[in-house]
Scaffold this motif. Structure first.
Motif, PDB file in Angstrom:
ATOM      1  N   UNK A   1     -26.469   8.099 -12.297  1.00 15.36           N
ATOM      2  CA  UNK A   1     -27.269   9.194 -12.844  1.00 15.36           C
ATOM      3  C   UNK A   1     -27.635   8.921 -14.299  1.00 15.36           C
ATOM      4  N   UNK A   2     -26.684   8.416 -15.027  1.00 20.09           N
ATOM      5  CA  UNK A   2     -26.977   8.036 -16.401  1.00 20.09           C
ATOM      6  C   UNK A   2     -26.014   6.951 -16.854  1.00 20.09           C
TER       7      UNK A   2
ATOM      8  N   UNK B   1     -24.211   5.424 -20.502  1.00 21.33           N
ATOM      9  CA  UNK B   1     -23.949   5.733 -21.907  1.00 21.33           C
ATOM     10  C   UNK B   1     -23.313   4.523 -22.579  1.00 21.33           C
TER      11      UNK B   1
ATOM     12  N   UNK C   1     -22.116   7.182 -14.875  1.00 20.49           N
ATOM     13  CA  UNK C   1     -21.762   8.285 -13.992  1.00 20.49           C
ATOM     14  C   UNK C   1     -22.745   8.243 -12.826  1.00 20.49           C
ATOM     15  N   UNK C   2     -22.255   8.623 -11.658  1.00 23.82           N
ATOM     16  CA  UNK C   2     -23.088   8.491 -10.460  1.00 23.82           C
ATOM     17  C   UNK C   2     -23.075   9.771  -9.639  1.00 23.82           C
ATOM     18  N   UNK C   3     -23.381  10.879 -10.286  1.00 21.77           N
ATOM     19  CA  UNK C   3     -23.459  12.143  -9.565  1.00 21.77           C
ATOM     20  C   UNK C   3     -22.134  12.863  -9.477  1.00 21.77           C
ATOM     21  N   UNK C   4     -21.124  12.275 -10.040  1.00 17.14           N
ATOM     22  CA  UNK C   4     -19.830  12.946 -10.086  1.00 17.14           C
ATOM     23  C   UNK C   4     -19.398  13.053 -11.531  1.00 17.14           C
ATOM     24  N   UNK C   5     -18.274  13.607 -11.728  1.00 14.47           N
ATOM     25  CA  UNK C   5     -17.727  13.795 -13.061  1.00 14.47           C
ATOM     26  C   UNK C   5     -17.141  12.511 -13.615  1.00 14.47           C
ATOM     27  N   UNK C   6     -16.990  11.502 -12.790  1.00 11.20           N
ATOM     28  CA  UNK C   6     -16.200  10.343 -13.195  1.00 11.20           C
ATOM     29  C   UNK C   6     -17.030   9.396 -14.050  1.00 11.20           C
ATOM     30  N   UNK C   7     -16.593   9.173 -15.260  1.00 13.70           N
ATOM     31  CA  UNK C   7     -17.230   8.216 -16.155  1.00 13.70           C
ATOM     32  C   UNK C   7     -16.453   6.916 -16.032  1.00 13.70           C
ATOM     33  N   UNK C   8     -17.127   5.867 -15.625  1.00 18.14           N
ATOM     34  CA  UNK C   8     -16.469   4.576 -15.438  1.00 18.14           C
ATOM     35  C   UNK C   8     -16.897   3.649 -16.567  1.00 18.14           C
TER      36      UNK C   8
END
Lengths: 120, 110
Positions: free
Chosen positions: B30-31, B33, B92-99
């Motif tokens: 999704x975005x 950073x 992030x890929x549509x969830x809350x999880x920032x990898x």
């Protein structure tokens, strides 16, 4: 406007003791993340919490590790019976929104300065 | 598992030169950073680029995103000694999880 506050900044424990790390998110933030970082490495996701709820703890070892974010007070990452391999920097981050969408301005994470755990 | 992989792992340049670091990721996002981490400190957010954006600027920073190649680059122009830090991409890929990726350690020599 205080940022994310973590304490203690440094913690030394002997093997078998408990480590308790605290994180106060930014004012108005209800999403808290815990990450672990080994020297010269990236951040590994551990757990994501909202007030009084653990949303995802898939990155946290099932044994000895636990996290909470009570209605009142800071988020706590607790490590029981620490071992040398638990030595690392533990970072807390908070956000106002779980995900940036076209209608939300930010999805950025605000990090604390970390808690550095050394297990002797 | 890590979503993002930065390269190079380490970069050393002279003050005034431009620094370019790249990030590759594996799944749709999704975005993306970019964050900066000074030694012994927490991470600081630099810039966010959404999946429908191709380029973004902020001061001396320029970020590009190529979703077809699943890659992003961060360019720091006219680098300064104070830019010495580690730089991480996070997706992030549509969830809350920032990898987070593995990071690029930048050293700018005065």
């Amino acid at each position: 406007n205080a940022g994310v506050m973590q304490n203690p900044r440094h913690l030394v424990r002997r093997r078998g003791q408990e480590a308790r790390l605290r994180c106060s998110p930014m004012k108005g933030h209800s999403h808290v993340y815990w990450y672990r970082q080994l020297p010269e490495e990236g951040l590994k996701f551990m757990v994501y919490l909202q007030k009084e709820n653990i949303i995802d703890e898939s990155g946290m070892p099932k044994e000895r590790f636990s996290a909470e974010f009570p209605k009142e007070g800071p988020s706590i990452l607790r490590i029981q019976q620490v071992v040398r391999g638990d030595s690392a920097a533990y970072f807390c981050a908070s956000s106002a929104a779980a995900e940036a969408t076209p209608t939300r301005r930010t999805g950025e994470l605000f990090f604390g300065e970390g808690s550095r755990l050394t297990v002797l | 598992s890590q979503q993002g992989e930065e390269d190079p792992q380490a970069l050393s340049i002279q003050e005034g030169e431009n620094a370019t670091m790249n990030c590759s990721y594996k799944t749709s996002i999704n975005n993306l950073q970019w964050y900066r981490q000074n030694s012994g400190r927490g991470l600081v957010h630099l810039i966010l680029i959404r999946s429908n954006e191709r380029e973004k600027h902020s001061g001396r920073l320029r970020v590009t995103l190529d979703t077809s190649k699943k890659s992003s680059s961060l360019l720091i122009t006219a680098s300064r000694a104070a830019d010495t830090a580690s730089y991480f991409c996070a997706t992030t890929s549509g969830t809350y999880k920032y990898i987070f990726g593995t990071g690029t350690r930048l050293k700018v020599l005065a």
